[in-house]
Design a protein around this motif. Structure first.
Motif, short mmCIF file in Angstrom:
data_model
loop_
_atom_site.label_atom_id
_atom_site.label_comp_id
_atom_site.label_asym_id
_atom_site.label_seq_id
_atom_site.Cartn_x
_atom_site.Cartn_y
_atom_site.Cartn_z
N HIS A 78 0.84 -1.20 0.00
CA HIS A 78 0.00 0.00 0.00
C HIS A 78 0.87 1.25 0.00
O HIS A 78 2.06 1.19 0.31
N ARG A 79 0.26 2.37 -0.35
CA ARG A 79 0.92 3.68 -0.31
C ARG A 79 0.37 4.48 0.87
O ARG A 79 -0.83 4.44 1.13
N ASP B 40 0.07 8.46 2.55
CA ASP B 40 0.17 9.86 2.17
C ASP B 40 1.05 10.62 3.16
O ASP B 40 0.78 11.77 3.52
N PRO C 24 6.05 7.55 -6.49
CA PRO C 24 5.32 7.95 -7.69
C PRO C 24 6.13 8.92 -8.55
O PRO C 24 6.97 9.68 -8.06
N HIS D 13 -0.16 12.33 -9.19
CA HIS D 13 -1.44 11.68 -9.46
C HIS D 13 -1.47 10.27 -8.87
O HIS D 13 -1.39 9.27 -9.58
N TRP D 14 -1.57 10.19 -7.55
CA TRP D 14 -1.66 8.91 -6.86
C TRP D 14 -2.48 9.10 -5.60
O TRP D 14 -2.77 10.23 -5.19
N GLN D 15 -2.89 7.99 -5.00
CA GLN D 15 -3.70 8.03 -3.79
C GLN D 15 -3.12 7.09 -2.74
O GLN D 15 -2.40 6.14 -3.06
N GLU E 201 -2.10 -1.24 -3.03
CA GLU E 201 -1.51 -1.20 -4.36
C GLU E 201 -1.23 -2.63 -4.82
O GLU E 201 -0.18 -3.20 -4.53
N GLY F 238 4.40 7.97 -0.46
CA GLY F 238 3.87 7.43 -1.71
C GLY F 238 4.53 6.16 -2.19
O GLY F 238 4.05 5.55 -3.14
#
Length: 269
Positions: free
Chosen positions: A106-107, A109, A129, A133-135, A139, A162
């Motif tokens: 997972h990413r 923030d 990233p 443009h990522w959340q 993943e 990220g």
């Protein structure tokens, strides 16, 4: 470890401060919590220490969120690191049995400092990233591994914001690690700061009574916003979100007997 035992045994720890997960899936809260009755009303979500230990025995990972809210040592560490980095810092504790994985790749923030406290954990960290443009999410296709290493007790691992990552309990019994998450400003923070800046000093009638007053209010609103925007620079807007909250007050003391003595003295005075 003794602090965690005491917190679970107190019966006051409650979701969402704790959760049990296994390979990316959250367990049903009934598997590790119980309800408590207060003044004839039932309140659910309280940690059941016996259930939690049973789930650890069968391979689940215990995730404890924001322990800086109640653990004085974690609060002091998060406050000090936050002051040094000029960022908001939160503390999360993970307890994982050997050979088990709590969260799938997972990413986050946030930038993360992993402090291995007990046992060891095998980590895989993937590339950060290429753009914004990522959340923050699971993943399933994290890409090539950029770092694979084992963190042992007393060691620290840095994971960039990220970068997808995952970990498996390795050897040495239960793996305890503390994740210090360093929050960085994002687009949502810029929007919040901009709204706050634009609305500063703005006084308008909340419910204009007729179309004429509504148009007059709209004109005042636009004039106020144009004036505010005209003098606002990107540097000022970024500075408005790069603030650190004041150190916590009222956090549980590491010396409760002394704290209670102080309270008794205050009441006597």
């Amino acid at each position: 470890m003794a602090d965690i035992d005491a917190a679970l045994a107190s019966g006051l720890l409650r979701r969402p401060y704790l959760e049990l997960v296994s390979r990316g899936q959250a367990l049903d809260q009934g598997d590790y919590t119980t309800a408590r009755s207060v003044r004839g009303h039932d309140f659910g979500g309280y940690a059941d220490s016996a259930k939690v230990l049973r789930q650890l025995d069968v391979g689940a990972t215990l995730l404890m969120r924001n322990i800086e809210h109640w653990h004085s040592g974690a609060a002091a560490l998060a406050d000090r690191l936050g002051a040094e980095l000029d960022r908001r810092v939160e503390a999360f504790l993970f307890v994982t049995p050997p050979g088990q994985q709590g969260l799938s790749p997972h990413r986050d923030d946030a930038d993360v400092f992993v402090l291995q406290l007990n046992g060891s954990k095998r980590w895989q960290v993937h590339a950060v990233p290429d753009d914004g443009h990522w959340q923050a999410r699971q993943e399933p296709n994290p890409g090539p591994v950029r770092l694979e290493t084992t963190a042992h007790a007393g060691e620290v691992l840095y994971i960039p914001r990220g970068a997808p990552h995952s970990a498996v309990g390795h050897t040495g019994g239960l793996s305890f690690h503390l994740s210090l998450t360093v929050r960085q400003p994002g687009t949502a923070d810029l929007r919040t700061a901009l709204t706050r800046r634009l609305d500063d000093g703005l006084e308008l009638p909340p419910l204009p009574v007729d179309p004429v007053e509504l148009r007059r209010t709209a004109a005042e609103l636009l004039h106020h916003y144009r004036e505010r925007l005209a003098g606002l620079t990107p540097e000022e807007l970024c500075a408005a979100v790069e603030t650190v909250p004041e150190p916590r007050t009222g956090t549980a003391s590491p010396e409760p007997a002394r704290a209670l003595t102080g309270l008794a003295e205050t009441l006597r005075n």
